[in-house]
Scaffold this active site. Structure first.
Site, short mmCIF file in Angstrom:
data_model
loop_
_atom_site.label_atom_id
_atom_site.label_comp_id
_atom_site.label_asym_id
_atom_site.label_seq_id
_atom_site.Cartn_x
_atom_site.Cartn_y
_atom_site.Cartn_z
N GLU A 1 27.23 82.31 -8.75
CA GLU A 1 26.25 83.40 -8.64
C GLU A 1 26.70 84.64 -9.42
O GLU A 1 25.90 85.31 -10.06
CB GLU A 1 26.01 83.76 -7.17
CG GLU A 1 25.33 82.64 -6.40
CD GLU A 1 25.38 82.88 -4.90
OE1 GLU A 1 24.36 83.29 -4.35
OE2 GLU A 1 26.44 82.68 -4.29
N SER B 1 30.72 81.71 5.08
CA SER B 1 29.91 82.78 5.63
C SER B 1 30.59 83.30 6.89
O SER B 1 31.20 82.54 7.64
CB SER B 1 28.52 82.23 5.98
OG SER B 1 27.93 83.02 6.99
N HIS C 1 10.37 72.07 -16.64
CA HIS C 1 9.70 72.86 -15.59
C HIS C 1 10.37 72.67 -14.23
O HIS C 1 9.72 72.81 -13.19
CB HIS C 1 8.21 72.50 -15.47
CG HIS C 1 7.50 72.40 -16.79
ND1 HIS C 1 6.83 73.45 -17.35
CD2 HIS C 1 7.40 71.38 -17.68
CE1 HIS C 1 6.33 73.08 -18.51
NE2 HIS C 1 6.67 71.83 -18.75
#
Ligand code: ARG
Length: 463
Positions: free
Chosen positions: A291, A278, A157
């Protein structure tokens, strides 16, 4: 103008929109090498069987080689009016060698031709994918061997559950990928039959030798039913299914890398090679490769669904619907390969932060199960009762805001009088992982052995 390859019975040429919807050359030109290899094998067989002359066959072979060189040199003019790769190549062959070109299509149809080309293409791609999957497994097993004793929290979990080793976690993916590999190898085995010679759908009256063409093209043998040969694309579906599962497995590792490399977790560091910055926040190091791998099941599973829907309910045998089998397959195979390559690079590249991992493994009372097991083994308590006692001790530690190992003996004894000092030996995360020696368990000795076992298999296999 009517189509010069099949326009005999047509008085008028197609509408511009018809040409546009009908043509596949923009995407099936990818199959040029397979188409030429298939045609060469077919011509060889035709001459061996005495169906065409030696002179025609050698003109055909030479012409096809020339066309291949033209395509690879960027000199070939693909024409939409000629619909697809098969007609483009045959038409060019006619320009190059004249009438002999017209004999190549004896005892063959575009239906068995495209089925053949597609199989050959996918077979090569699967072979490349298998090499890539093995490389990810190798990268994982190497890292696992090095990190066999590196302690980290194991989660259920996404809550800290029990201490495990980083090596054990990585080896879980080796097992998952080994099943992906075996699914791909299995699909390859099943698809390795040649449809060439099925002709349009019914076979042919010429005395062709399908076993010879199958052998020349590296197939185990010819397909056994001409209708199945031209109507089936389940070989492509099966590969897409195997890729979908593999992409899903990879996406889970990718997601873990995203989590692990976040500043909150700080379990691993990715280098500049597999991250990006970035444009506004100078401090950022984004795990873009991870990703993107996480996102790949979208298109790969999408390809499986797209082709499933195209094939569903199609009557035997070939229907033009099946021309829609290619683009997504090409895209899925390409992206599968890219995802595997990026994952191998990222796994080799990432540096675990052993201090942060171990500190996290000590949180969340991760050795509470070890405490319960100690109560069972040492005090002969039934497990259910031990679970309860251990739970009360966890509650006490939580209230005092300390780890289990930081409670005093007196405090432990206030919950159960029979507890003695030997309990402290099982409360550390090191003792916990060391004790997990059951087959498949996380003990560093197990992890080392498993990593070595896989490394041996993989190094032998990839040679
Ligand atoms: N371009 C077609 C395809 O990709 C080739 C087969 C065409 N066969 C036919 N009978 N029209 O499916």
């Amino acid at each position: 103008m009517t189509n010069k390859m099949w326009g005999g019975r047509f008085a008028k040429g197609p509408d511009a929109i018809m040409s546009k919807i009908n043509a596949s050359i923009d995407f099936d030109q990818k199959l040029y090498a397979e188409d030429i290899a298939g045609s060469k094998a077919h011509a060889q067989m035709l001459v061996s069987q005495g169906i065409i002359t030696k002179a025609d066959a050698s003109a055909i072979t030479k012409g096809l080689d020339e066309i291949k060189a033209e395509i690879e040199g960027g000199k070939f003019k693909f024409s939409q009016a000629l619909e697809d790769i098969h007609l483009n190549i045959e038409s060019r062959l006619k320009e190059l060698i004249g009438d002999a070109a017209g004999r190549l299509h004896t005892a063959r149809s575009r239906n068995d031709q495209v089925a053949l080309d597609f199989r050959l293409f996918i077979r090569t791609a699967v072979d490349e994918l298998c090499v890539r999957v093995k490389d990810v497994m190798l990268a994982l097993a190497e890292k696992a061997e090095a990190e066999a004793a590196t302690i980290m929290p194991g989660f259920t979990h996404l809550q800290v559950a029990q201490p495990i080793t980083f090596g054990h976690h990585l080896m879980a993916y080796v097992e998952m990928l080994s099943r992906d590999l075996s699914r791909m190898q299995d699909a390859r085995k099943r698809m390795n039959e040649s449809p060439l010679g099925a002709a349009a759908l019914a076979g042919t009256s010429y005395r062709i030798d399908r076993t010879a063409t199958a052998k020349a093209l590296g197939f185990a043998g010819p397909t056994r039913n001409s209708m199945d040969s031209v109507a089936s694309r389940d070989f492509a579906l099966e590969v897409l299914a195997a890729c979908s599962i593999c992409a899903i497995n990879l996406s889970r590792l990718a997601e873990e890398i995203v989590i692990w490399s976040s500043s909150q977790f700080n379990f691993v560091k990715l280098s500049d090679k597999f991250t990006t910055g970035s444009s506004i926040m100078p401090q950022k190091r984004n795990p873009d490769a991870a990703e993107l791998i996480r996102a790949k099941p979208g298109r790969i599973l999408g390809a499986f669904i797209a082709l499933s829907v195209v094939m569903k309910g199609l009557p035997l045998t070939y229907s033009k619907d099946m021309q829609e089998d290619k683009e997504q397959v090409f895209d899925a195979l390409e992206n599968m390969e890219l995802a595997l390559a990026a994952m191998a690079g990222m796994v080799r590249d990432m540096k675990p932060n052993q201090t942060a991992m171990k500190a996290a493994a000590s949180t969340g009372f991760s050795t509470a199960t070890d405490l319960a097991d100690w109560l069972v083994q040492k005090l002969k308590m039934p497990f259910r009762e031990a679970h309860h006692v251990s739970g009360r001790i966890v509650a006490m530690a939580e209230k005092k805001n300390v780890f289990l190992s930081q409670l005093s003996l007196a405090e432990l004894q206030s919950v159960h009088g029979a507890i003695d000092a030997s309990v402290f030996k099982v409360l550390s995360v090191e003792a916990s992982v060391k004790s997990r020696i059951s087959f498949g368990g996380t003990a560093p000795s197990n992890v080392k052995r498993e990593a070595k076992r896989w490394l041996k298999i993989l190094k032998v296999k990839t040679k």
